[in-house]
Design an enzyme around this catalytic site. Structure first.
Site, PDB file in Angstrom:
ATOM      1  N   HIS A  85       0.845  -1.201   0.000  1.00 12.92           N
ATOM      2  CA  HIS A  85       0.000   0.000   0.000  1.00 12.92           C
ATOM      3  C   HIS A  85       0.872   1.239   0.000  1.00 12.92           C
ATOM      4  CE1 HIS A  85      -4.300   0.983   0.340  1.00 12.92           C
ATOM      5  NE2 HIS A  85      -3.874   2.166   0.774  1.00 12.92           N
ATOM      6  N   ASP A 165     -14.802   1.332   4.933  1.00 16.72           N
ATOM      7  CA  ASP A 165     -13.787   2.248   4.397  1.00 16.72           C
ATOM      8  C   ASP A 165     -14.335   2.998   3.195  1.00 16.72           C
ATOM      9  OD1 ASP A 165     -11.110   3.419   4.293  1.00 16.72           O
ATOM     10  OD2 ASP A 165     -10.963   2.368   2.399  1.00 16.72           O
ATOM     11  N   ARG A 172     -14.222  11.633   3.839  1.00 16.48           N
ATOM     12  CA  ARG A 172     -12.949  12.301   4.168  1.00 16.48           C
ATOM     13  C   ARG A 172     -12.412  13.077   2.975  1.00 16.48           C
ATOM     14  NH1 ARG A 172      -9.141   7.857   5.050  1.00 16.48           N
ATOM     15  NH2 ARG A 172      -7.592   9.444   5.472  1.00 16.48           N
ATOM     16  N   SER A 187      -8.091   3.343   7.603  1.00 17.06           N
ATOM     17  CA  SER A 187      -8.432   3.128   6.200  1.00 17.06           C
ATOM     18  C   SER A 187      -7.499   2.086   5.569  1.00 17.06           C
ATOM     19  CB  SER A 187      -8.320   4.471   5.465  1.00 17.06           C
ATOM     20  OG  SER A 187      -8.410   4.302   4.079  1.00 17.06           O
ATOM     21  N   LYS A 191      -8.250  -2.380   5.033  1.00 16.34           N
ATOM     22  CA  LYS A 191      -8.185  -3.019   3.707  1.00 16.34           C
ATOM     23  C   LYS A 191      -7.091  -4.093   3.664  1.00 16.34           C
ATOM     24  CE  LYS A 191      -7.900   0.940   1.244  1.00 16.34           C
ATOM     25  NZ  LYS A 191      -8.297   2.189   1.861  1.00 16.34           N
TER      26      LYS A 191
HETATM   27  N1  URA Z   1      -4.689   5.262   1.200  1.00 17.35           N
HETATM   28  C1  URA Z   1      -5.822   4.767   1.765  1.00 17.35           C
HETATM   29  O1  URA Z   1      -6.290   3.702   1.375  1.00 17.35           O
HETATM   30  N2  URA Z   1      -6.389   5.453   2.749  1.00 17.35           N
HETATM   31  C2  URA Z   1      -5.908   6.621   3.201  1.00 17.35           C
HETATM   32  O2  URA Z   1      -6.482   7.184   4.111  1.00 17.35           O
HETATM   33  C3  URA Z   1      -4.733   7.144   2.616  1.00 17.35           C
HETATM   34  C4  URA Z   1      -4.139   6.435   1.604  1.00 17.35           C
END
Ligand code: URA
Length: 444
Positions: A85, A165, A172, A187, A191
């Protein structure tokens, strides 16, 4: 407790119990918590923060808003399941589109749950939505089958996986509540954990093009996420990155997909993008146990990039999720193109000395490539390409970048914004330092 009581307690700086956080997140999933209440809650968290136990509770509650993938019946060696990520940065999210097929080409299985654009940073899911037919919210079974056949697959939250999310993210994005350690932790980690991996590598950016302003802020976010990973029994590697400059040469949806395919097929490879892609992939290879030595892992990744295997795995992923079978061969034939595509020139000659990368990301939002309302459709064809990097020569005859816009008027507004965001000096500046500035590894 009513949602407004939980919001009030966070507004007043109190520490919430795990059960209150779980109830609030459950209410989001059930539709009992409104968008307005989500906005008020996220602003209260943004202003007052969360303790480490609250952040863990938020991440787990968001994960448990859906199911956690169980890979045991898939015939995959589960230790090879590694997630990746990016914590967010201008031009940075496309690294996921490079790393997942490259890691897959090296033998990793990479189930990846990513996100949409968020405020001034783009998102993998908007990029992939620009590919006709590509399903970014498939059933979990289709997703798992795609990971098995292509070695890796990228989708967004679905009604099945981290659905809370999806709702919190969209609020957000348009309520100035993105730059919060607690909310980013929840967040991302919801995931990552929902995908059921055995380890994860996360890049945590800081600088003008990232949500975290300084390396200290990025370190705090990295520690927060690695604490949640360890709590869930997973090893993690957090790579702190310097995002004071544009990552690569493009931002936008279709425009970044073209940059992705150009990179994977070797048509154009930016040095910093190559460095970051190989570094992240090497960490994934080591976490998967395919190599013990990081240099050997990097050499393996470099060879799979060079021999075209990564491009082939990208094509397999696109096809497995419903996109065109010949996408890698002919991306431009499938992607939407903007009506006005023209270079923007600097008004004076010199060298790019620095840039306000956030402003450049906001220029994309102004072009229609980012949202102003939750769930708003964005224009997947607009963007910036061929962006000059710090140290490059620019001037009235040397463009800063090419702008892809819906109209001349929007092109002009974006051009003014880009010119104002790039600092130009008479002499060449010091070269950019390495993109990865620190590594934090933690075992459970
Ligand atoms: N990537 C995400 O999935 N969530 C965030 O809040 C920031 C970056």
């Amino acid at each position: 407790m009513q949602p407004q009581d939980i919001i009030r307690r966070k507004r007043d700086g109190e520490v919430l119990d795990a059960s209150d956080i779980a109830a609030f997140v459950r209410g989001i999933g059930d539709g009992e918590v409104s968008e307005g209440q989500i906005g008020a809650f996220t602003m209260a968290v943004y202003l007052n923060g969360m303790t480490a136990p609250e952040r863990v509770a938020l991440s787990l509650a968001m994960r448990d808003s859906g199911r956690v993938l169980d890979w045991s019946a898939m015939g995959i060696d589960e230790k090879l399941l590694i997630e990746k990520h990016s914590s967010g940065g201008v031009g940075d999210e496309k690294i996921t589109l490079l790393v997942i097929p490259l890691a897959a080409a090296c033998g990793v299985f990479a189930p990846n749950l990513s996100g949409w654009g968020l405020d001034y940073c783009g998102g993998e899911i908007d990029m992939l939505d620009s590919i006709p037919g590509y399903d970014t919210a498939p059933s979990s079974e289709t997703f798992m089958a795609a990971v098995k056949s292509a070695g890796g697959a990228i989708i967004g939250p679905t009604p099945d996986l981290a659905p809370a999310d999806r709702k919190i993210f969209k609020v957000r994005d348009v309520t100035a509540t993105v730059e919060s350690v607690a909310l980013i932790t929840g967040s991302i980690m919801s995931k990552k954990l929902a995908a059921g991996p055995r380890g994860m590598v996360i890049t945590v950016g800081s600088g003008s093009g990232a949500y975290m302003a300084t390396p200290d802020d990025a370190r705090e976010l990295a520690e927060s996420m690695s604490e949640v990973a360890s709590g869930a029994g997973l090893p993690s590697v957090m790579l702190l990155t310097d995002l004071n400059a544009f990552v690569g040469t493009a931002i936008g949806a279709a425009t970044e997909v073209i940059e992705t395919v150009d990179f994977l097929t070797g048509r154009h490879r930016d040095a910093r993008v190559t460095d970051l892609t190989l570094t992240v992939t090497a960490e994934m290879i080591v976490l998967a146990g395919l190599e013990t030595d990081i240099d050997a892992a990097r050499a393996l990744a470099a060879s799979r990039l060079k021999d075209g295997s990564a491009a082939r795995h990208f094509g397999l992923m696109v096809k497995a999720l419903g996109g065109p079978a010949d996408f890698v061969e002919r991306p431009a034939d499938h992607l939407p193109a903007a009506a006005v595509i023209k270079p923007v020139f600097a008004t004076e000659s010199g060298f790019v000395a620095g840039m306000n990368t956030r402003e450049i990301g906001l220029a994309l939002v102004g072009l229609g490539g980012g949202r102003k309302l939750p769930e708003e459709a964005i224009d997947l064809s607009v963007g910036l390409t061929d962006f000059r990097q710090v140290g490059d020569a620019v001037g009235p005859d040397r463009p800063l970048c090419t702008i892809h816009a819906r109209s001349e008027a929007e092109w002009e507004t974006a051009a003014a914004r880009v010119r104002a965001a790039v600092q130009i000096s008479d002499t060449p500046p010091a070269p950019l330092g390495p993109i990865v500035i620190e590594r934090i590894a933690r075992s459970p």
